[in-house]
Every structure is written in C-alpha cells, then in structure tokens.
Design a protein around this motif. Structure first.
Motif, PDB file in Angstrom:
ATOM      1  N   LEU A 291       0.834  -1.208   0.000  1.00 29.86           N
ATOM      2  CA  LEU A 291       0.000   0.000   0.000  1.00 29.86           C
ATOM      3  C   LEU A 291       0.865   1.252   0.000  1.00 29.86           C
ATOM      4  N   ASP A 292       0.528   2.196  -0.878  1.00 34.35           N
ATOM      5  CA  ASP A 292       1.201   3.501  -0.931  1.00 34.35           C
ATOM      6  C   ASP A 292       0.165   4.610  -0.781  1.00 34.35           C
ATOM      7  N   VAL A 293       0.606   5.723  -0.194  1.00 34.87           N
ATOM      8  CA  VAL A 293      -0.239   6.908  -0.037  1.00 34.87           C
ATOM      9  C   VAL A 293       0.457   8.056  -0.758  1.00 34.87           C
ATOM     10  N   HIS A 294      -0.217   8.660  -1.731  1.00 36.07           N
ATOM     11  CA  HIS A 294       0.360   9.735  -2.535  1.00 36.07           C
ATOM     12  C   HIS A 294      -0.501  10.992  -2.443  1.00 36.07           C
ATOM     13  N   GLU A 295       0.127  12.120  -2.685  1.00 40.27           N
ATOM     14  CA  GLU A 295      -0.601  13.339  -3.024  1.00 40.27           C
ATOM     15  C   GLU A 295      -0.542  13.490  -4.536  1.00 40.27           C
ATOM     16  N   VAL A 296      -1.682  13.758  -5.157  1.00 38.26           N
ATOM     17  CA  VAL A 296      -1.739  13.812  -6.618  1.00 38.26           C
ATOM     18  C   VAL A 296      -2.169  15.194  -7.075  1.00 38.26           C
ATOM     19  N   GLU A 297      -1.915  15.466  -8.344  1.00 29.74           N
ATOM     20  CA  GLU A 297      -2.267  16.740  -8.960  1.00 29.74           C
ATOM     21  C   GLU A 297      -3.790  16.864  -9.061  1.00 29.74           C
ATOM     22  N   PRO A 298      -4.383  17.976  -8.598  1.00 34.53           N
ATOM     23  CA  PRO A 298      -5.846  18.118  -8.629  1.00 34.53           C
ATOM     24  C   PRO A 298      -6.451  18.002 -10.025  1.00 34.53           C
ATOM     25  N   ILE A 335      -4.780  17.519   4.559  1.00 36.95           N
ATOM     26  CA  ILE A 335      -5.052  18.955   4.561  1.00 36.95           C
ATOM     27  C   ILE A 335      -6.138  19.252   3.526  1.00 36.95           C
ATOM     28  N   PRO A 336      -7.095  20.110   3.868  1.00 37.61           N
ATOM     29  CA  PRO A 336      -8.118  20.490   2.884  1.00 37.61           C
ATOM     30  C   PRO A 336      -7.495  21.093   1.624  1.00 37.61           C
ATOM     31  N   SER A 337      -8.214  20.970   0.524  1.00 41.40           N
ATOM     32  CA  SER A 337      -7.839  21.492  -0.799  1.00 41.40           C
ATOM     33  C   SER A 337      -6.773  20.651  -1.494  1.00 41.40           C
ATOM     34  N   LYS A 338      -6.306  19.575  -0.848  1.00 45.05           N
ATOM     35  CA  LYS A 338      -5.357  18.681  -1.502  1.00 45.05           C
ATOM     36  C   LYS A 338      -6.055  17.359  -1.826  1.00 45.05           C
ATOM     37  N   PHE A 339      -5.487  16.635  -2.780  1.00 44.85           N
ATOM     38  CA  PHE A 339      -6.072  15.385  -3.239  1.00 44.85           C
ATOM     39  C   PHE A 339      -5.100  14.245  -2.962  1.00 44.85           C
ATOM     40  N   TYR A 340      -5.649  13.130  -2.454  1.00 44.92           N
ATOM     41  CA  TYR A 340      -4.827  12.010  -2.024  1.00 44.92           C
ATOM     42  C   TYR A 340      -5.267  10.736  -2.724  1.00 44.92           C
ATOM     43  N   MET A 341      -4.287   9.853  -2.974  1.00 48.55           N
ATOM     44  CA  MET A 341      -4.572   8.579  -3.624  1.00 48.55           C
ATOM     45  C   MET A 341      -4.062   7.431  -2.768  1.00 48.55           C
ATOM     46  N   LEU A 342      -4.912   6.426  -2.546  1.00 46.75           N
ATOM     47  CA  LEU A 342      -4.515   5.156  -1.965  1.00 46.75           C
ATOM     48  C   LEU A 342      -4.296   4.185  -3.109  1.00 46.75           C
ATOM     49  N   SER A 343      -3.108   3.605  -3.186  1.00 45.17           N
ATOM     50  CA  SER A 343      -2.761   2.703  -4.282  1.00 45.17           C
ATOM     51  C   SER A 343      -2.276   1.388  -3.691  1.00 45.17           C
ATOM     52  N   ALA A 344      -2.990   0.296  -3.992  1.00 45.23           N
ATOM     53  CA  ALA A 344      -2.671  -1.012  -3.420  1.00 45.23           C
ATOM     54  C   ALA A 344      -2.370  -2.006  -4.525  1.00 45.23           C
ATOM     55  N   MET A 345      -1.175  -2.594  -4.475  1.00 45.23           N
ATOM     56  CA  MET A 345      -0.819  -3.701  -5.362  1.00 45.23           C
ATOM     57  C   MET A 345      -1.060  -4.994  -4.580  1.00 45.23           C
ATOM     58  N   ILE A 346      -2.090  -5.735  -4.981  1.00 43.03           N
ATOM     59  CA  ILE A 346      -2.498  -6.951  -4.270  1.00 43.03           C
ATOM     60  C   ILE A 346      -2.221  -8.153  -5.161  1.00 43.03           C
ATOM     61  N   LYS A 347      -1.573  -9.160  -4.582  1.00 45.97           N
ATOM     62  CA  LYS A 347      -1.255 -10.386  -5.313  1.00 45.97           C
ATOM     63  C   LYS A 347      -1.668 -11.580  -4.460  1.00 45.97           C
ATOM     64  N   GLY A 348      -2.414 -12.488  -5.063  1.00 46.25           N
ATOM     65  CA  GLY A 348      -2.839 -13.693  -4.359  1.00 46.25           C
ATOM     66  C   GLY A 348      -4.213 -14.124  -4.791  1.00 46.25           C
TER      67      GLY A 348
END
Length: 393
Positions: A291-298, A335-348
């Motif tokens: 699992l990764d947590v990123h801030e992404v471009e709006p 923080i408000p006004s920012k956009f976040y992405m949860l990215s999960a690479m799942i294998k099984g």
C-alpha cells in the motif's frame, strides 16, 4: 581588549583629527614664514648681542646704494591676521582631538565593565558545571509522590531540548527534598513508561491495546518532558480512531480478481485530520498487499506530487476475517484542498468486494469526498477495494 576581540574597529575619528591637526601646523608654519618674509632686511640683520659688529659701509661709498624698501603697514596687518586665523584653527583642532580622546576613554571604560560582567558570568557557569553529576551516578526522583531510582546517563538519553537534558546540563541548580530526591510535580503513574523509553528508546504497548485514555495521558507527559520520539511512537496507536465507512454492502458472494494492476481510490477532506489506516475486503484464501499513499495533482490524478508514507507490506488470510484492517506505521496528515490517492498492489487469491459505495462520507465532523477515478484493476469511487478509512482528528 576591544581590538583583540574584534568588537571595535580602528577609530577613524582619530585619523581624521590627526590629519587636520597636521594640516593646521603646516598652515601656521606657512603663515609664519610669510610674515617673516615681509620684514625689512635691516630688521632681519639687526645686531645680535655677543656677536662682533658687522662692518658698515660708508654712506658716501656708493651713490648707487639704494635704501631697503619699508614694508607697508597694510601688508604687515594682513600677515598678522593670517597668523591669528591659523592659531585659532589649530586650537579648534586640538579641541577636537581632546574630545575624541575623551570619547575613546569612555568607550574603553564601558568595554571593561562589560568584560567584567562576562567574566563573572563565565566563572558562575564554570562553577555550576563542576558540580554536574557523573553519568553513572544514581539519581533519586520523586514524581508526584512516587519514587524512582535511575542514573544521569538514562535521564540524559534524550536529545535536546528535553527537560532532563536541561536539568543535568549544569546550568540549573537542583533542589532536593528531605529524602534527597529531585521532586517533579507530575503524575507518577506514567513515569515507568517514560524511564523505559529513555533506557532503550522503545515503547512496549500491545498493538491491539484499547486503553486509549492511558495513551493520551502518557502522550501529555511525554510532551511535557520534551520526548518527541515517544510522542511519535504513541501516535502510531489508533487512539481517537474514527471509522469512515464508504461501503454500504460487503459482497461476499462475488469475488474480486487481482491481475491488471493497482486498486486505487482518490479522495479529499474538508478539515485537517490524520489518516491512520484503511480497511480491505477479506479473502477465502490469502494475499499480499503493498500500500502507498500519494498526493496527486488536482487536475490530473495520474500525476503524483509526493509520497506521503513508506510502502506498507502485509499478508492476510481467511482467518483474518471478512473485513481486514491495515494500519499505517505512522499517521499521515491530511489537509483540505489537496487530493490524495490510496494505491494497493495486491497479489494472491481472489477477495470479496464492496458495492454501492458512498462518494461522500461525514465522520467525526470531517467530510471525506471520493472523486471519480477508474484504477487499473477496476476500483473506483463506487466499488472495489477500500470499504473503510480510519482517521483521527
């Protein structure tokens, strides 16, 4: 002292006065020579006492001998006026030199007084440092009535600006009670965890512990003592956890396959909070997740702006239940006004999935909005993985 310490620059006023004084002497000398050059020759050649009389030329010896011209009275008066002006100028310059000398004397006096104050302060500091305990010396502490025995090295095992590093730096005199203990007016119930952290830089609290009241109290004590490392360890535990449920239904009949890439979801918040972890759909077999947590471009969710947390790797099996909980190693500030992405690479093995997800959820006074986004493996704002988020205000 001032020149050696670099606190004072050479006195430019002195140089200026010296140059003006020299110029005054030159001017006075020139005026004096000018005055003497205007005196009559017979005045300059007047017989001096004790010298042999010079021979005189008879008046009738030469008719061509001319009488030395006399100096006009006006020229003599001008010469004397110039002489007075030069003398006055030199007197004014002498006064300037005297004032500069007095000013320098006053500055030197003030510098000596400041040096004496610094010397006394240094002597006092040296005297206190000489009384600092050795690292191996035992220290008795009275913390809110509870007594503890430790060493100076243990209490100093914390980076500045902790309270203990300051206490035993030698800059502060310790006051002892009747039993020879250093008294701390704090709650002694938590101090054993404080000492254990100072001894081995760890915090042994059950991962599934639920005594969040104690954690909050210990956190307040750690902040008081300036132990920010312990504060960070306490914050890893989910005290004050708020569940953000976005899945109206967990589908256990159909399965979700993992073969096309990451499962992702994009969200934002309207109030500052912390992301503690995520919920995942369980499995009939087992799988591994990264699992990764990123801030992404709006304007473009494909553009990653920053990585907010190291990759979390964990394995789950059927025994872990239908709803899995994956906690981050440390909170992520949202923080408000920012956009976040949860990215999960799942294998099984295949897993359950969540259907009919909510695009907006209000939990603990925070509105979480899930934005339209189709991930490589099919998860979006309405279905797929991530049935829950866990936040803290």
């Amino acid at each position: 002292r001032g020149f050696l310490s670099g606190r004072h620059k050479p006195r430019e006023a002195w140089y200026s006065c010296y140059l003006q004084l020299a110029a005054g002497y030159v001017h006075l000398l020139a005026v004096t020579l000018s005055c003497f050059s205007m005196l009559p020759c017979h005045f300059l050649s007047t017989q001096q006492p004790g010298l042999p009389e010079r021979p005189r030329i008879p008046e009738q010896a030469s008719e061509t001998t001319q009488q030395a011209p006399s100096v006009p009275r006006g020229a003599m008066q001008d010469a004397l006026e110039k002489f007075k002006t030069g003398a006055n100028t030199m007197g004014s310059l002498l006064q300037d030199v005297y004032a500069a000398v007095e000013k320098e004397k006053e500055e030197l006096r003030q510098a000596r007084e400041q040096l004496e104050l610094e010397r006394r302060a240094f002597q006092d500091e040296s005297s206190r440092v000489q009384h600092v305990l050795n690292d191996s010396d035992q220290v008795l502490l009275n913390v809110g009535g509870a007594r503890f025995t430790t060493t100076v090295s243990t209490l100093s095992n914390s980076p500045s600006p902790s309270l203990f590093s300051a206490m035993f730096s030698g800059r502060y005199k310790q006051k002892l009670d009747e039993q020879g203990c250093i008294f701390l007016d704090r709650d002694g119930r938590h101090f054993h965890d404080i000492l254990n952290f100072l001894r081995d830089n760890s915090f042994n609290y059950p991962a599934d512990g639920t005594d969040f009241k104690y954690l909050l109290e210990l956190r307040a004590e750690a902040e008081y003592y300036g132990l920010m490392g312990l504060v960070a360890l306490i914050d890893r535990h989910p005290y004050g956890l708020i569940r953000v449920g976005r899945a109206a239904l967990l589908n256990t009949e159909d399965t979700w396959m993992y073969e096309d890439g990451q499962d992702e979801v994009v969200f934002s918040v309207d109030q500052p909070c912390q992301l503690l972890g995520v919920g995942l759909c369980g499995t009939e077999g087992s799988f591994n997740i990264e699992l990764d947590v990123h801030e992404v471009e709006p304007e473009d969710f494909n553009t990653e702006m920053s990585v907010l947390h190291p990759t979390v790797i964990q394995s789950f099996t059927k025994a872990d239940g239908q709803l899995l909980k994956l906690m981050l190693r440390q909170p992520v500030t949202l923080i408000p006004s920012k956009f976040y992405m949860l990215s999960a690479m799942i294998k099984g093995a295949e897993s359950f999935c969540c259907d009919d997800c909510l695009s907006t959820v209000v939990a603990g006074g925070v509105k979480i909005t899930f934005h339209p986004w189709e991930s490589p493996n099919g998860t979006n704002e309405l279905r797929g993985q991530f049935p829950e988020l866990y936040i803290r205000i």
